[in-house]
Design a protein around this motif. Structure first.
Motif, short mmCIF file in Angstrom:
data_model
loop_
_atom_site.label_atom_id
_atom_site.label_comp_id
_atom_site.label_asym_id
_atom_site.label_seq_id
_atom_site.Cartn_x
_atom_site.Cartn_y
_atom_site.Cartn_z
N THR A 151 -3.48 -50.84 -6.63
CA THR A 151 -2.70 -49.60 -6.57
C THR A 151 -1.31 -49.83 -7.17
N PRO A 152 -0.71 -48.78 -7.70
CA PRO A 152 0.66 -48.92 -8.22
C PRO A 152 1.64 -49.45 -7.18
N HIS A 153 1.49 -49.04 -5.92
CA HIS A 153 2.42 -49.50 -4.89
C HIS A 153 2.24 -50.99 -4.62
N LEU A 154 1.00 -51.48 -4.62
CA LEU A 154 0.79 -52.91 -4.44
C LEU A 154 1.35 -53.67 -5.64
N HIS A 155 1.19 -53.13 -6.82
CA HIS A 155 1.76 -53.76 -8.02
C HIS A 155 3.28 -53.89 -7.88
N GLU A 156 3.93 -52.82 -7.42
CA GLU A 156 5.38 -52.84 -7.19
C GLU A 156 5.72 -53.89 -6.13
N THR A 157 4.93 -53.95 -5.07
CA THR A 157 5.15 -54.92 -3.99
C THR A 157 5.09 -56.35 -4.53
N ILE A 158 4.05 -56.66 -5.26
CA ILE A 158 3.88 -58.01 -5.81
C ILE A 158 5.02 -58.33 -6.77
N HIS A 159 5.36 -57.37 -7.62
CA HIS A 159 6.44 -57.57 -8.60
C HIS A 159 7.76 -57.91 -7.91
N LEU A 217 8.27 -58.97 -4.69
CA LEU A 217 8.24 -60.11 -3.79
C LEU A 217 8.01 -61.42 -4.53
N HIS A 218 7.46 -61.34 -5.73
CA HIS A 218 7.21 -62.55 -6.51
C HIS A 218 8.54 -63.26 -6.80
N GLY A 219 8.60 -64.51 -6.48
CA GLY A 219 9.79 -65.29 -6.76
C GLY A 219 10.81 -65.32 -5.64
N LEU A 220 10.62 -64.49 -4.58
CA LEU A 220 11.57 -64.52 -3.47
C LEU A 220 11.47 -65.83 -2.70
N VAL A 221 10.28 -66.26 -2.49
CA VAL A 221 10.03 -67.52 -1.79
C VAL A 221 8.90 -68.24 -2.52
N PRO A 222 8.87 -69.56 -2.44
CA PRO A 222 7.77 -70.26 -3.10
C PRO A 222 6.45 -70.00 -2.37
N ILE A 223 5.60 -69.23 -2.99
CA ILE A 223 4.32 -68.88 -2.38
C ILE A 223 3.21 -69.59 -3.17
N ILE A 224 2.40 -70.33 -2.46
CA ILE A 224 1.28 -70.99 -3.10
C ILE A 224 0.02 -70.14 -2.92
N LYS A 225 -0.25 -69.72 -1.69
CA LYS A 225 -1.42 -68.89 -1.41
C LYS A 225 -0.97 -67.64 -0.67
N VAL A 226 -1.53 -66.51 -1.07
CA VAL A 226 -1.21 -65.25 -0.42
C VAL A 226 -2.48 -64.57 0.08
N TRP A 227 -2.31 -63.79 1.11
CA TRP A 227 -3.40 -62.95 1.61
C TRP A 227 -2.92 -61.51 1.52
N ILE A 228 -3.63 -60.73 0.71
CA ILE A 228 -3.32 -59.31 0.51
C ILE A 228 -4.62 -58.56 0.73
N ASP A 229 -4.64 -57.65 1.69
CA ASP A 229 -5.88 -56.99 2.07
C ASP A 229 -6.62 -56.36 0.89
#
Length: 173
Positions: A31-39, A41-53
């Protein structure tokens, strides 16, 4: 169990429109809103694995969705942290979030030290005199307006938020 970060966000009003991302080398419609969310939040913290419903659960498979929905307590409770995306902000909402953090830090310190002065502060904690006596600045109209905008975000209307926040070991908003 592997460490991972879970996302808490709002799907958005139009789940039928989509954006494309690459996930495990494959194109995936989200969804566009999830795309915005990922965009954002990406880079805020070092994330190796994510869980997104919307990505980890096959949304076209009703049986899988039913099984996974029953596992949400485990998913959010086992996550190393939960990243909550409230939506796009602006300078005023950033200032309001900073004020929330200032007040949270001060209240945490005060609650750890149960003196008569601290009890009086808690009893009157949003009074102008009380805020200034602790070194916290008054909350001006711009901040109050921004706080109202933050708390009117659709994320706060989701019933699932209660579970996602309550079970989080650590939450980053």
């Amino acid at each position: 169990a592997p460490e991972y970060t879970a996302f808490s966000y709002v799907w958005g009003r139009d789940p039928l429109t989509s954006e494309k991302i690459i996930c495990d080398g494959k194109s995936l419609a989200i969804t566009p809103h999830l795309h915005e969310t990922i965009h954002h939040l990406h880079g805020l913290v070092p994330i190796i694995k994510v869980w997104i419903d919307a990505i980890c659960i096959n949304q076209a498979d009703l049986a899988e969705r039913a099984v996974q929905t029953r596992r949400m307590n485990s998913v959010y409770g086992s996550a190393q942290e939960v990243l909550a995306w409230l939506g796009k902000g602006d300078d005023n909402s950033d200032r309001a979030m900073d004020r929330i953090e200032d007040i949270n830090q001060k209240l945490t310190l005060i609650l750890q030290d149960n003196t008569p002065e601290n009890k009086a502060f808690i009893d009157n904690w949003l009074g102008k005199d009380t805020l200034s006596s602790t070194g916290l600045q008054e909350i001006d109209d711009t901040i109050w307006h921004a706080l109202g905008q933050i708390y009117s975000q659709p994320w706060f209307t989701r019933l699932w938020v209660l579970q996602e926040v309550a079970l989080a070991k650590q939450i980053v908003v």
